[in-house]
Design an enzyme around this catalytic site. Structure first.
Site, short mmCIF file in Angstrom:
data_model
loop_
_atom_site.label_atom_id
_atom_site.label_comp_id
_atom_site.label_asym_id
_atom_site.label_seq_id
_atom_site.Cartn_x
_atom_site.Cartn_y
_atom_site.Cartn_z
N ASN A 1 2.81 5.36 -10.89
CA ASN A 1 1.26 5.23 -11.65
C ASN A 1 0.20 4.83 -10.77
O ASN A 1 -0.95 5.44 -11.01
CB ASN A 1 1.46 4.14 -12.78
CG ASN A 1 0.09 3.58 -13.07
OD1 ASN A 1 -0.46 4.46 -14.03
ND2 ASN A 1 -0.34 2.52 -12.70
N LYS B 1 -2.12 15.56 -8.58
CA LYS B 1 -1.47 15.41 -9.92
C LYS B 1 -0.67 16.61 -10.41
O LYS B 1 0.33 16.52 -11.17
CB LYS B 1 -2.69 15.02 -11.04
CG LYS B 1 -3.48 13.85 -10.77
CD LYS B 1 -2.16 12.56 -10.93
CE LYS B 1 -3.04 11.31 -11.03
NZ LYS B 1 -1.98 9.98 -10.97
N TYR C 1 -7.30 14.98 -5.99
CA TYR C 1 -6.82 14.47 -7.09
C TYR C 1 -6.00 15.55 -7.93
O TYR C 1 -4.87 15.24 -8.44
CB TYR C 1 -7.95 13.74 -7.87
CG TYR C 1 -7.27 12.79 -9.03
CD1 TYR C 1 -6.83 11.52 -9.05
CD2 TYR C 1 -7.52 13.43 -10.18
CE1 TYR C 1 -6.61 10.83 -9.93
CE2 TYR C 1 -7.44 12.40 -11.35
CZ TYR C 1 -6.61 11.37 -11.08
OH TYR C 1 -6.26 10.45 -12.36
N ASP D 1 0.88 -1.12 0.18
CA ASP D 1 -0.03 0.03 0.10
C ASP D 1 0.95 1.09 -0.02
O ASP D 1 1.44 1.66 1.01
CB ASP D 1 -0.93 -0.06 1.33
CG ASP D 1 -1.81 1.45 1.38
OD1 ASP D 1 -1.49 2.50 0.54
OD2 ASP D 1 -2.86 1.14 2.06
N1 LIG Z 1 -8.31 6.18 -16.34
C1 LIG Z 1 -7.89 7.23 -16.44
O1 LIG Z 1 -8.97 8.05 -16.99
C2 LIG Z 1 -6.80 8.24 -16.08
C3 LIG Z 1 -6.59 9.51 -16.69
C4 LIG Z 1 -5.67 10.15 -16.20
C5 LIG Z 1 -4.92 9.61 -15.30
N2 LIG Z 1 -5.01 8.50 -14.68
C6 LIG Z 1 -3.94 7.80 -13.83
O2 LIG Z 1 -3.42 6.43 -14.29
C7 LIG Z 1 -3.06 5.86 -13.09
C8 LIG Z 1 -3.74 4.61 -13.31
O3 LIG Z 1 -5.01 4.48 -13.09
P1 LIG Z 1 -5.88 3.52 -13.98
O4 LIG Z 1 -7.01 4.22 -14.70
O5 LIG Z 1 -5.19 2.50 -14.74
O6 LIG Z 1 -6.55 2.95 -12.66
P2 LIG Z 1 -6.93 1.35 -12.05
O7 LIG Z 1 -7.20 0.20 -13.05
O8 LIG Z 1 -8.00 1.47 -10.82
O9 LIG Z 1 -5.40 1.19 -11.58
C9 LIG Z 1 -4.85 1.62 -10.20
C10 LIG Z 1 -3.87 0.79 -9.93
O10 LIG Z 1 -3.06 1.56 -8.86
C11 LIG Z 1 -3.16 0.54 -7.78
N3 LIG Z 1 -3.28 1.18 -6.53
C12 LIG Z 1 -4.09 2.20 -5.93
N4 LIG Z 1 -4.03 2.46 -4.79
C13 LIG Z 1 -2.98 2.10 -4.43
C14 LIG Z 1 -2.16 1.84 -3.18
N5 LIG Z 1 -2.76 2.69 -2.25
N6 LIG Z 1 -1.10 1.38 -3.04
C15 LIG Z 1 -0.40 0.65 -4.15
N7 LIG Z 1 -1.16 0.50 -5.44
C16 LIG Z 1 -2.38 0.98 -5.48
C17 LIG Z 1 -4.19 -0.27 -8.09
O11 LIG Z 1 -4.12 -1.62 -7.30
P3 LIG Z 1 -4.74 -1.89 -5.70
O12 LIG Z 1 -6.19 -1.30 -5.86
O13 LIG Z 1 -4.77 -3.43 -6.05
O14 LIG Z 1 -4.01 -1.25 -4.93
C18 LIG Z 1 -3.91 -0.37 -9.64
O15 LIG Z 1 -3.14 -1.62 -9.81
C19 LIG Z 1 -3.67 6.59 -11.85
O16 LIG Z 1 -2.50 7.14 -11.23
C20 LIG Z 1 -4.45 7.70 -12.28
O17 LIG Z 1 -4.90 8.57 -11.55
C21 LIG Z 1 -6.13 7.71 -15.09
#
Ligand SMILES: NC(=O)c1ccc[n+]([C@@H]2O[C@H](COP(=O)([O-])OP(=O)(O)OC[C@H]3O[C@@H](n4cnc5c(N)ncnc54)[C@H](OP(=O)(O)O)[C@@H]3O)[C@@H](O)[C@H]2O)c1
Length: 263
Positions: free
Chosen positions: A92, A162, A158, A65
């Protein structure tokens, strides 16, 4: 002969059990990197690692975590124990947090969102940089967001986290530029296939009193390309920024958003 872009590199990618982090890990492994994965959900990490290994790649993982300092220290030690050193760090991991206005935002949630995005990126950078400086080689990539550059209601922690990552990117780039280390950021737009994005869409639609499809269509219509980005498209930009193809780029934030932010 096809030249692999990350041959013999070791990449440590956080939040790599699913979504964008998984796509980055899979692409980096295909391009010759050994990838070390981390997140909280072991089942997802095991499945990504197994898939990479079954394709002939090298992968390791540990659960953590990253909102906890001790876990950040532990994952860096585990990555080094598995692969010897770290060439590439991709920050990420993260979650969106509550979808509420500033006046209603619980302080504990604010701290948690800042911790997983910004504090963990800072601490992991702090932990890998001395080794990168000693080896005169390293790349750090921070996954920021369009939310750092645009103004969307109900996601203050958030957006702050960011935007903070962009400041961290520039300062770390300034410090590392003559020590062989490059630091950049990606600002993705809506990657609607991921868990985080789906949960956010559902919450936003509920708040706005519209259905999810309507909510999403309205948002996507505001992008020049009028469509979502895929995790694979973010991974391809990540590959460019973590490879020697971008050898003269540091301190930058690259928008991969289909045309929304223009700075
Ligand atoms: N999807 C979008 O539209 C979007 C747009 C801009 C930026 N982003 C950024 O891209 C990144 C990835 O997001 P995603 O869209 O791929 O979402 P996602 O599918 O929910 O993936 C998030 C990942 O982060 C891990 N995570 C979350 N909290 C954590 C913690 N406290 N410790 C360790 N690992 C943690 C999750 O695993 P666990 O829950 O198992 O820990 C998962 O592997 C994020 O930083 C997000 O802000 C996403």
């Amino acid at each position: 002969m096809v030249l692999m872009m990350l041959k013999d590199r070791v990449a440590f990618i956080t939040g790599s059990g699913r979504g964008i982090g998984q796509a980055i890990a899979q692409l980096f492994a295909k391009e010759g990197a050994a990838v070390f994965l981390t997140a909280r959900t072991e089942k997802e990490l095991a499945s990504v690692a197994a898939e990479i290994e079954s394709g002939g790649g090298r992968a390791g993982y540990i659960t953590a975590d990253l909102s906890r300092d001790a876990d950040c220290t532990q994952v860096v030690a585990a990555a080094r124990a598995k692969f010897g050193h770290i060439d590439i760090l991709v920050n990420n991991a993260g979650h969106y947090g509550p979808v509420v206005p500033v006046e209603d935002y619980p302080l504990a949630d604010f701290d948690k969102v800042i911790a997983v995005h910004l504090r963990a990126a800072f601490l992991l950078s702090k932990l890998v940089l001395p080794e990168m400086y000693a080896r005169q080689y390293g790349v750090i990539l921070n996954i920021s967001s369009l939310s750092a550059k645009a103004a969307y209601a109900w996601g203050s922690a958030y957006a702050a986290a960011k935007a903070g990552m962009l400041g961290l990117t520039r300062v770390t780039a300034a410090e590392g530029a003559r020590k062989g280390v490059r630091v950049n950021a990606i600002c993705p737009g809506p990657v609607t296939e991921t868990k985080m994005s789906k949960e956010l869409d559902a919450l936003l639609a509920k708040k706005m009193g519209v259905n999810e499809e309507e909510q999403l269509a309205g948002f996507l219509n505001g992008l020049l390309q009028g469509r979502a980005q895929t995790a694979e498209e973010i991974a391809r930009a990540a590959l460019f920024l973590c490879s020697e193809q971008s050898s003269a780029m540091t301190g930058q934030s690259i928008n991969v958003d289909g045309g929304v932010a223009f700075y």
